[in-house]
Design a protein around this motif. Sequence first.
Motif, PDB file in Angstrom:
ATOM      1  N   PHE A  19       8.015   9.770  -2.004  1.00 17.12           N
ATOM      2  CA  PHE A  19       9.113   9.207  -1.600  1.00 17.12           C
ATOM      3  C   PHE A  19      10.075   8.912  -2.711  1.00 17.12           C
ATOM      4  O   PHE A  19      11.215   9.001  -2.645  1.00 17.12           O
ATOM      5  CB  PHE A  19       8.614   7.721  -0.989  1.00 17.12           C
ATOM      6  CG  PHE A  19       7.670   7.942   0.096  1.00 17.12           C
ATOM      7  CD1 PHE A  19       8.237   8.385   1.491  1.00 17.12           C
ATOM      8  CD2 PHE A  19       6.434   7.919   0.057  1.00 17.12           C
ATOM      9  CE1 PHE A  19       7.329   8.642   2.503  1.00 17.12           C
ATOM     10  CE2 PHE A  19       5.670   8.065   0.980  1.00 17.12           C
ATOM     11  CZ  PHE A  19       5.868   8.348   2.344  1.00 17.12           C
ATOM     12  N   HIS A  20       9.431   8.716  -3.969  1.00 12.88           N
ATOM     13  CA  HIS A  20      10.405   8.526  -5.328  1.00 12.88           C
ATOM     14  C   HIS A  20      11.072   9.898  -5.333  1.00 12.88           C
ATOM     15  O   HIS A  20      12.245  10.103  -5.802  1.00 12.88           O
ATOM     16  CB  HIS A  20       9.312   8.433  -6.488  1.00 12.88           C
ATOM     17  CG  HIS A  20       8.917   7.129  -6.670  1.00 12.88           C
ATOM     18  ND1 HIS A  20       9.995   6.035  -7.187  1.00 12.88           N
ATOM     19  CD2 HIS A  20       7.962   6.428  -6.429  1.00 12.88           C
ATOM     20  CE1 HIS A  20       9.299   4.921  -6.952  1.00 12.88           C
ATOM     21  NE2 HIS A  20       7.960   5.181  -6.776  1.00 12.88           N
ATOM     22  N   THR A  77      17.761   1.985  -3.559  1.00 11.69           N
ATOM     23  CA  THR A  77      17.974   1.732  -2.049  1.00 11.69           C
ATOM     24  C   THR A  77      17.368   2.911  -1.197  1.00 11.69           C
ATOM     25  O   THR A  77      16.659   2.566  -0.240  1.00 11.69           O
ATOM     26  CB  THR A  77      19.728   1.710  -1.959  1.00 11.69           C
ATOM     27  OG1 THR A  77      19.986   0.730  -2.597  1.00 11.69           O
ATOM     28  CG2 THR A  77      20.025   1.507  -0.408  1.00 11.69           C
ATOM     29  N   HIS A  78      17.628   4.306  -1.639  1.00 11.97           N
ATOM     30  CA  HIS A  78      17.019   5.211  -0.775  1.00 11.97           C
ATOM     31  C   HIS A  78      15.298   5.228  -0.922  1.00 11.97           C
ATOM     32  O   HIS A  78      14.867   5.340   0.339  1.00 11.97           O
ATOM     33  CB  HIS A  78      17.315   6.515  -1.608  1.00 11.97           C
ATOM     34  CG  HIS A  78      16.956   7.637  -0.882  1.00 11.97           C
ATOM     35  ND1 HIS A  78      15.618   8.285  -0.618  1.00 11.97           N
ATOM     36  CD2 HIS A  78      18.021   8.724  -0.226  1.00 11.97           C
ATOM     37  CE1 HIS A  78      15.790   9.407   0.141  1.00 11.97           C
ATOM     38  NE2 HIS A  78      17.018   9.556   0.610  1.00 11.97           N
ATOM     39  N   PHE A  79      14.958   4.736  -1.891  1.00 12.31           N
ATOM     40  CA  PHE A  79      13.397   4.676  -1.774  1.00 12.31           C
ATOM     41  C   PHE A  79      12.836   3.640  -0.764  1.00 12.31           C
ATOM     42  O   PHE A  79      12.115   3.860  -0.214  1.00 12.31           O
ATOM     43  CB  PHE A  79      12.980   4.283  -3.414  1.00 12.31           C
ATOM     44  CG  PHE A  79      11.359   4.189  -3.346  1.00 12.31           C
ATOM     45  CD1 PHE A  79      10.560   5.210  -3.318  1.00 12.31           C
ATOM     46  CD2 PHE A  79      10.976   3.057  -3.076  1.00 12.31           C
ATOM     47  CE1 PHE A  79       9.079   5.013  -3.532  1.00 12.31           C
ATOM     48  CE2 PHE A  79       9.578   2.709  -3.067  1.00 12.31           C
ATOM     49  CZ  PHE A  79       8.548   3.750  -3.368  1.00 12.31           C
ATOM     50  N   LEU A  80      13.396   2.250  -0.815  1.00 11.05           N
ATOM     51  CA  LEU A  80      13.093   1.242  -0.219  1.00 11.05           C
ATOM     52  C   LEU A  80      13.459   1.533   1.219  1.00 11.05           C
ATOM     53  O   LEU A  80      12.638   1.009   2.074  1.00 11.05           O
ATOM     54  CB  LEU A  80      13.759  -0.069  -0.940  1.00 11.05           C
ATOM     55  CG  LEU A  80      13.450  -0.622  -2.135  1.00 11.05           C
ATOM     56  CD1 LEU A  80      14.411  -1.693  -2.593  1.00 11.05           C
ATOM     57  CD2 LEU A  80      11.920  -0.785  -2.047  1.00 11.05           C
ATOM     58  N   ASN A  83      10.592   4.587   1.979  1.00 17.88           N
ATOM     59  CA  ASN A  83       9.173   4.465   1.543  1.00 17.88           C
ATOM     60  C   ASN A  83       8.326   4.319   2.804  1.00 17.88           C
ATOM     61  O   ASN A  83       8.423   3.363   3.504  1.00 17.88           O
ATOM     62  CB  ASN A  83       9.024   3.124   0.519  1.00 17.88           C
ATOM     63  CG  ASN A  83       7.678   3.008   0.301  1.00 17.88           C
ATOM     64  OD1 ASN A  83       6.986   3.983  -0.198  1.00 17.88           O
ATOM     65  ND2 ASN A  83       7.393   1.717   0.115  1.00 17.88           N
ATOM     66  N   ARG A  84       7.343   5.101   2.645  1.00 17.25           N
ATOM     67  CA  ARG A  84       6.146   5.070   3.679  1.00 17.25           C
ATOM     68  C   ARG A  84       5.026   5.155   2.849  1.00 17.25           C
ATOM     69  O   ARG A  84       3.664   5.660   3.312  1.00 17.25           O
ATOM     70  CB  ARG A  84       6.116   6.145   4.640  1.00 17.25           C
ATOM     71  CG  ARG A  84       7.425   6.246   5.444  1.00 17.25           C
ATOM     72  CD  ARG A  84       7.384   4.853   6.603  1.00 17.25           C
ATOM     73  NE  ARG A  84       8.607   4.938   7.193  1.00 17.25           N
ATOM     74  CZ  ARG A  84       9.892   4.537   6.963  1.00 17.25           C
ATOM     75  NH1 ARG A  84       9.952   3.858   5.774  1.00 17.25           N
ATOM     76  NH2 ARG A  84      10.983   4.506   8.022  1.00 17.25           N
ATOM     77  N   ALA A  85       4.842   4.528   1.657  1.00 19.60           N
ATOM     78  CA  ALA A  85       3.615   4.836   0.795  1.00 19.60           C
ATOM     79  C   ALA A  85       2.560   4.082   1.306  1.00 19.60           C
ATOM     80  O   ALA A  85       2.758   3.135   2.136  1.00 19.60           O
ATOM     81  CB  ALA A  85       4.105   4.181  -0.697  1.00 19.60           C
ATOM     82  N   GLU A  86       1.309   4.569   0.924  1.00 18.28           N
ATOM     83  CA  GLU A  86       0.051   3.948   1.285  1.00 18.28           C
ATOM     84  C   GLU A  86      -0.758   3.638  -0.006  1.00 18.28           C
ATOM     85  O   GLU A  86      -0.603   4.725  -0.766  1.00 18.28           O
ATOM     86  CB  GLU A  86      -0.571   4.605   2.265  1.00 18.28           C
ATOM     87  CG  GLU A  86      -0.148   4.902   3.529  1.00 18.28           C
ATOM     88  CD  GLU A  86      -0.618   5.787   4.458  1.00 18.28           C
ATOM     89  OE1 GLU A  86      -1.548   6.548   4.339  1.00 18.28           O
ATOM     90  OE2 GLU A  86      -0.264   5.572   5.951  1.00 18.28           O
ATOM     91  N   VAL A  87      -1.715   2.953   0.071  1.00 16.57           N
ATOM     92  CA  VAL A  87      -2.423   2.649  -1.051  1.00 16.57           C
ATOM     93  C   VAL A  87      -3.636   3.788  -0.867  1.00 16.57           C
ATOM     94  O   VAL A  87      -3.893   4.228   0.006  1.00 16.57           O
ATOM     95  CB  VAL A  87      -3.266   1.162  -0.915  1.00 16.57           C
ATOM     96  CG1 VAL A  87      -4.174   1.236   0.280  1.00 16.57           C
ATOM     97  CG2 VAL A  87      -4.241   1.213  -2.229  1.00 16.57           C
ATOM     98  N   SER A 117       7.276  -4.832  -5.668  1.00 18.70           N
ATOM     99  CA  SER A 117       7.237  -4.671  -4.278  1.00 18.70           C
ATOM    100  C   SER A 117       5.865  -4.074  -3.620  1.00 18.70           C
ATOM    101  O   SER A 117       5.167  -4.397  -2.898  1.00 18.70           O
ATOM    102  CB  SER A 117       8.167  -4.205  -3.493  1.00 18.70           C
ATOM    103  OG  SER A 117       8.475  -2.756  -3.812  1.00 18.70           O
ATOM    104  N   LEU A 118       5.528  -2.884  -4.241  1.00 18.06           N
ATOM    105  CA  LEU A 118       4.412  -2.247  -3.920  1.00 18.06           C
ATOM    106  C   LEU A 118       3.196  -2.999  -4.553  1.00 18.06           C
ATOM    107  O   LEU A 118       2.204  -3.100  -3.587  1.00 18.06           O
ATOM    108  CB  LEU A 118       4.450  -0.764  -4.773  1.00 18.06           C
ATOM    109  CG  LEU A 118       5.245   0.057  -4.263  1.00 18.06           C
ATOM    110  CD1 LEU A 118       5.415   1.333  -5.094  1.00 18.06           C
ATOM    111  CD2 LEU A 118       5.086   0.562  -2.797  1.00 18.06           C
ATOM    112  N   MET A 119       3.078  -3.499  -5.712  1.00 16.57           N
ATOM    113  CA  MET A 119       1.990  -4.346  -6.131  1.00 16.57           C
ATOM    114  C   MET A 119       1.802  -5.565  -5.027  1.00 16.57           C
ATOM    115  O   MET A 119       0.424  -5.979  -4.839  1.00 16.57           O
ATOM    116  CB  MET A 119       2.177  -4.693  -7.674  1.00 16.57           C
ATOM    117  CG  MET A 119       2.112  -3.582  -8.566  1.00 16.57           C
ATOM    118  SD  MET A 119       0.462  -2.288  -8.313  1.00 16.57           S
ATOM    119  CE  MET A 119       1.360  -1.021  -7.343  1.00 16.57           C
TER     120      MET A 119
END
Length: 217
Positions: A19-20, A77-80, A83-87, A117-119
């Motif tokens: 996503f980055h 802005t684009h990332f947020l 973003n569909r990141a997962e641990v 935000s991710l942490m």
Amino acid sequence: MFKGIVFDSDGVLVNSMPFHAKAWVEVFAEYGIEVTEEDIYEIEGSNHVGVINIFFGRAGRTPEPGIYDEILEKKRTHFLENNRAEVFEGMYECLLSLKGNFKLAVASGADRTIVTSLMDKFYPGIFDVIISGEDVKNGKPDPEPYEKAIAKLGLSKDECLVVENAPLGVESAKNAGVFCVGVPTYLDEIKLQQADLVVKNHAELIDCLTGLRDYFA
């Protein structure tokens, strides 16, 4: 004897680099600069100033001073928004088990808004120190991110271990004189050959870190 562990965020703690990478590709396209996602993986770990300098430089252009904040805001802005990141599976439980025996920190090249935000979402209450790309003048591969994290932990470099997944991050850790474990999340493990130890995947990384925990049990 290790007393602290410093983790890179993207690609080590959170599967967020795709996503980055997409965000950077889209933003650079707005400025007429063609960048691939693979290009981004190759320089992962650099802060936004470093990323902008690298790709503007490759395009034979010099960024104007005011453009850094402008591009950072667009990328953030684009990332947020996308973003569909997962641990990574098992990492939260692993770090939770380490917390009683080690001081834990994050040293990331991403901006503070994204890192926190991710942490906060995936690792609430885990880390004693978080260093973002905006907290340092010189991003990875400069040693500053890891030196600053270790100093804020109140430890020496000999008391700390770094976990990285990117070549520039490994180089940053070694430039700081810190033992480094590499995990090849997005690139071939040969790209991490400067690390002191390279594990095959996150399952093996968890086994490695659990071994450290068990040593203190």
